[in-house]
Design a protein around this motif. Structure first.
Motif, PDB file in Angstrom:
ATOM      1  N   ARG A   2      -2.375  -1.318  13.305  1.00  0.00           N
ATOM      2  CA  ARG A   2      -3.679  -1.504  12.678  1.00  0.00           C
ATOM      3  C   ARG A   2      -3.683  -0.982  11.255  1.00  0.00           C
ATOM      4  O   ARG A   2      -4.280  -1.567  10.366  1.00  0.00           O
ATOM      5  N   GLY A   3      -3.015   0.171  11.081  1.00  0.00           N
ATOM      6  CA  GLY A   3      -2.910   0.721   9.739  1.00  0.00           C
ATOM      7  C   GLY A   3      -2.218  -0.264   8.815  1.00  0.00           C
ATOM      8  O   GLY A   3      -2.635  -0.481   7.678  1.00  0.00           O
ATOM      9  N   LEU A   4      -1.155  -0.899   9.335  1.00  0.00           N
ATOM     10  CA  LEU A   4      -0.435  -1.900   8.539  1.00  0.00           C
ATOM     11  C   LEU A   4      -1.349  -3.081   8.216  1.00  0.00           C
ATOM     12  O   LEU A   4      -1.399  -3.558   7.079  1.00  0.00           O
ATOM     13  N   PHE A   5      -2.103  -3.541   9.222  1.00  0.00           N
ATOM     14  CA  PHE A   5      -3.011  -4.674   8.994  1.00  0.00           C
ATOM     15  C   PHE A   5      -3.994  -4.336   7.884  1.00  0.00           C
ATOM     16  O   PHE A   5      -4.260  -5.145   6.994  1.00  0.00           O
ATOM     17  N   ARG A   6      -4.546  -3.129   7.960  1.00  0.00           N
ATOM     18  CA  ARG A   6      -5.524  -2.728   6.941  1.00  0.00           C
ATOM     19  C   ARG A   6      -4.895  -2.692   5.558  1.00  0.00           C
ATOM     20  O   ARG A   6      -5.506  -3.112   4.574  1.00  0.00           O
ATOM     21  N   THR A   7      -3.686  -2.154   5.510  1.00  0.00           N
ATOM     22  CA  THR A   7      -3.020  -2.067   4.207  1.00  0.00           C
ATOM     23  C   THR A   7      -2.793  -3.461   3.622  1.00  0.00           C
ATOM     24  O   THR A   7      -2.997  -3.685   2.436  1.00  0.00           O
ATOM     25  N   GLY A  66      -6.001  -4.877   2.529  1.00  0.00           N
ATOM     26  CA  GLY A  66      -6.369  -4.183   1.291  1.00  0.00           C
ATOM     27  C   GLY A  66      -5.617  -4.741   0.099  1.00  0.00           C
ATOM     28  O   GLY A  66      -6.204  -4.975  -0.964  1.00  0.00           O
ATOM     29  N   ALA A  67      -4.308  -4.994   0.266  1.00  0.00           N
ATOM     30  CA  ALA A  67      -3.515  -5.531  -0.838  1.00  0.00           C
ATOM     31  C   ALA A  67      -4.039  -6.905  -1.249  1.00  0.00           C
ATOM     32  O   ALA A  67      -4.186  -7.202  -2.438  1.00  0.00           O
ATOM     33  N   GLY A  68      -4.340  -7.730  -0.239  1.00  0.00           N
ATOM     34  CA  GLY A  68      -4.876  -9.060  -0.538  1.00  0.00           C
ATOM     35  C   GLY A  68      -6.209  -8.973  -1.265  1.00  0.00           C
ATOM     36  O   GLY A  68      -6.453  -9.690  -2.244  1.00  0.00           O
ATOM     37  N   THR A  69      -7.070  -8.077  -0.792  1.00  0.00           N
ATOM     38  CA  THR A  69      -8.385  -7.921  -1.415  1.00  0.00           C
ATOM     39  C   THR A  69      -8.255  -7.457  -2.864  1.00  0.00           C
ATOM     40  O   THR A  69      -8.943  -7.960  -3.756  1.00  0.00           O
TER      41      THR A  69
END
Lengths: 389, 258
Positions: free
Chosen positions: A199-204, A207-210
């Motif tokens: 999940r942490g990876l998904f968020r990161t 976040g990078a895409g955003t």
């Protein structure tokens, strides 16, 4: 001296290289690719309309939105694609099956399809982004290659989905394992403390895409213009507060003679000087210029309704128009206005932009502005309209 | 089909049974303060496997090695992550049941259709490509396609992995474990924004007209990276403070380490 062994699939111990992460990031990338493909297809049809299709004139800002989305999803796909490649990177070092068998053949074909997918996608994103800078360091034509690669990507993606479908369905849903921290280094503290969860990876990744998205959306959404540090355009930079794609100089239009005439070739021939054009009934349209390269900006245009000109020359209802520019050469020296655009009340032969006469770079003395059309078809330096049917 | 991810260390089961590993999402917030202390002692623990997250099930599983991710022969896929809800996923229970057979057939049909459609669409794209690109350009196009793969797979990925490995190694040091996630994220964001900025920086001032690339991209890039680094630093400092505060309260025995 003995060289170190080449890496194998096992050389990448992080459990984040997992089908679940590949599925999740693949979903986002898939969504971005589909939006990018459909908006790109729309843009292609705008410029080469097939006979079975009538492009609508409303919403007036449709092309502004779709093309903005096209460039935005393409740009955001860069971090998503890299994340996806990272997730499945160990597979690059998987041993090819030996000896040859039916299964081995399947594996080889699958890996070839992935090679096609990765190569086409990486190149597509690269040349697409560079096109927004109008930088073309490659030997092939941009537009056609970009379009053909898009179809190849969709084809390879469908094959990829067919191959991976069981794996995708098996890892579609969130599981508690997504929340379990995993070790990042064998000598590190327990993973509960140092570890990254899926999940942490998904968020990161999100976040990078955003981050990339926010830093580039400002070329299409003027409110974000000031922070568009990764965008090649600012929507308010240019003569009369509007960017320019092709300058008068590039188009070979240097000055406009005093005896300049504007003509309409139809059932009746009409001919006007600039002063006579200005004396005709003027209308206003608030319409955006939306470029294929993704930037767009709204503007106030004043001029003569094309519809009124058609009436004056006695053109039949539903007439098509050819718009002819003084531009020397180039693909867009002429354009066609399909009937629905020619008869639309918002479509103008514009003489003024944001309250002043058009700048020479914006098409002085007269240009076409129509709703829901790409900027390249909003022909500048117009000196003749030809009624086609 | 190859789809075998690297195996999870099977010894992980033992670690998973320990109460010290909460399934919690954010270690920084969820970990009981005691864990920080216990951690040092437990230095050698191995990551919990797939199953550890699935609460009690992990304990029950005892010594069995998870069958996870033995992937995918056409029809029968074992559900790799046996979460409580996941058991019904993906048509993958014991073969032979009537309904299952139908589902497997349908899945096979869908996959076949997707595959055929994909090949067709891809060939259409290839035709378009061969129409558009001719002569010398056609000979050089494969170089560009191959170059794109080489840059991704032999440059960007190894670089990313190397940096990730360095960060993980760095995180072993004292008091670094709480901030490693922030450090990792900050480096990643700085890296990806730099990658996107490279063409803008190269072409700065070379736009075909003054409205293309009108910004000072070097300044913008420096500001962007400074903002990312500053934000990362602030978050890291706050995280470390919180840790120190909690640890001092824990050692004073005030509220049972909480």
């Amino acid at each position: 001296m003995k060289l170190p062994d080449p890496p194998t699939e096992k050389s990448f111990p992080s459990p984040l290289h997992h089908p679940r992460t590949a599925t999740m990031i693949g979903r986002w990338l898939g969504i971005a690719v589909v939006i990018c493909f459909l908006t790109g297809l729309f843009s292609h049809f705008q410029q080469q309309t097939p006979s079975w299709l009538d492009i609508p004139t409303r919403p007036a800002s449709l092309y502004r939105v779709t093309q903005g989305l096209h460039v935005l999803t393409g740009t955001v796909s860069v971090p998503l694609l890299l994340a996806k490649l990272w997730t499945v990177y160990p597979k690059l070092f998987a041993k090819l099956p030996w000896p040859p068998s039916r299964k081995a053949l399947g594996t080889v074909l699958e890996r070839l399809s992935i090679l096609v997918l990765v190569a086409a996608m990486a190149l597509e994103l690269f040349i697409g982004f560079l096109n927004t800078l109008q930088w073309y360091p490659w030997p092939f034509p941009f537009k056609e290659t970009h379009y053909a690669l898009a179809w190849i990507i969709i084809g390879a993606l469908l094959v990829h989905l067919a191959v991976k479908l069981p794996l995708i369905t098996a890892h579609w849903r969130a599981t508690p394992a997504d929340r379990t921290p995993i070790a990042t280094h064998p000598e590190s503290l327990p993973p509960a403390i140092t570890g990254l969860t899926r999940r942490g990876l998904f968020r990161t990744v999100v976040g990078a895409g955003t981050l990339v998205g926010i830093a580039s959306i400002g070329q299409s959404v003027p409110a974000f213009g000031p922070i568009a540090v990764l965008a090649p355009r600012r929507p308010n930079v240019g003569p009369q507060g509007l960017p320019v794609n092709r300058t008068a100089k590039d188009a070979g239009v240097t000055a406009v003679d005093a005896d300049w005439r504007f003509t309409v070739q139809g059932p009746q021939e009409l001919s006007y000087s600039l002063e006579e054009l200005r004396a005709l009934p003027q209308s206003r349209s608030n319409l955006p210029i939306a470029c294929v390269e993704g930037w767009s900006q709204g503007a106030r245009w004043e001029g003569i309704r094309v519809r009124d000109l058609l009436e004056l020359c006695g053109a039949p209802k539903g007439a098509r128009l050819r718009v002819v520019s003084m531009e020397k050469g180039g693909f867009y020296a002429t354009s066609e206005l399909p009937p629905q655009f020619a008869s639309d009340p918002l479509t103008l032969l514009a003489l003024k932009l944001n309250g002043d006469d058009l700048d020479l770079d914006h098409g002085f003395p007269a240009r076409i502005i129509a709703p829901n059309r790409p900027g390249v078809l909003q022909t500048k330096w117009v000196h003749r309209l030809e009624v086609l049917a | 089909m190859t789809s075998r991810p690297p195996d999870r260390p099977t010894t992980a089961e033992s670690a998973a049974t320990g109460a010290a590993v909460p399934p919690g999402e954010r270690s920084a917030a969820a970990g009981p303060a005691g864990a920080a202390g216990a951690a040092g002692a437990a230095g050698a623990t191995v990551p919990p496997s797939e199953r550890s997250g699935a609460s009690g099930a992990a304990g029950a599983a005892g010594a069995t090695v998870p069958p996870s991710e033995r992937s995918a022969d056409a029809a029968a896929v074992p559900p790799s992550e046996r979460s409580g809800a996941g058991a019904t996923d993906g048509g993958a229970t014991s073969p032979g049941a009537g309904g299952e057979g139908d589902r497997a057939n349908i899945a096979l049909l869908v996959r076949g259709a997707l595959g055929v459609l994909g090949v067709g669409v891809g060939l259409w794209g290839l035709r378009l490509l061969l129409q558009a690109v001719t002569g010398g350009a056609l000979l050089r196009l494969p170089l560009w396609l191959g170059g794109a793969v080489v840059v991704d797979d032999l440059l960007l990925m190894p670089f990313t992995l190397a940096v990730g490995w360095l960060v993980a190694r760095w995180s072993i040091g004292p008091d670094r474990h709480r901030v490693v996630t922030t450090v990792r994220t900050t480096i990643l964001y700085a890296g990806i924004t730099t990658l996107v900025a490279i063409p803008l920086l190269i072409r700065q001032g070379k736009g075909v007209n003054p409205t293309v690339l009108p910004r000072n991209y070097l300044l913008d890039w420096l500001l962007l990276e400074a903002t990312i680094l500053l934000t990362g630093t602030v978050v890291a400092v706050v995280q470390r403070r919180r840790l120190t505060f909690r640890r001092s309260r824990a050692s004073s025995g005030l509220i049972g380490g909480r």
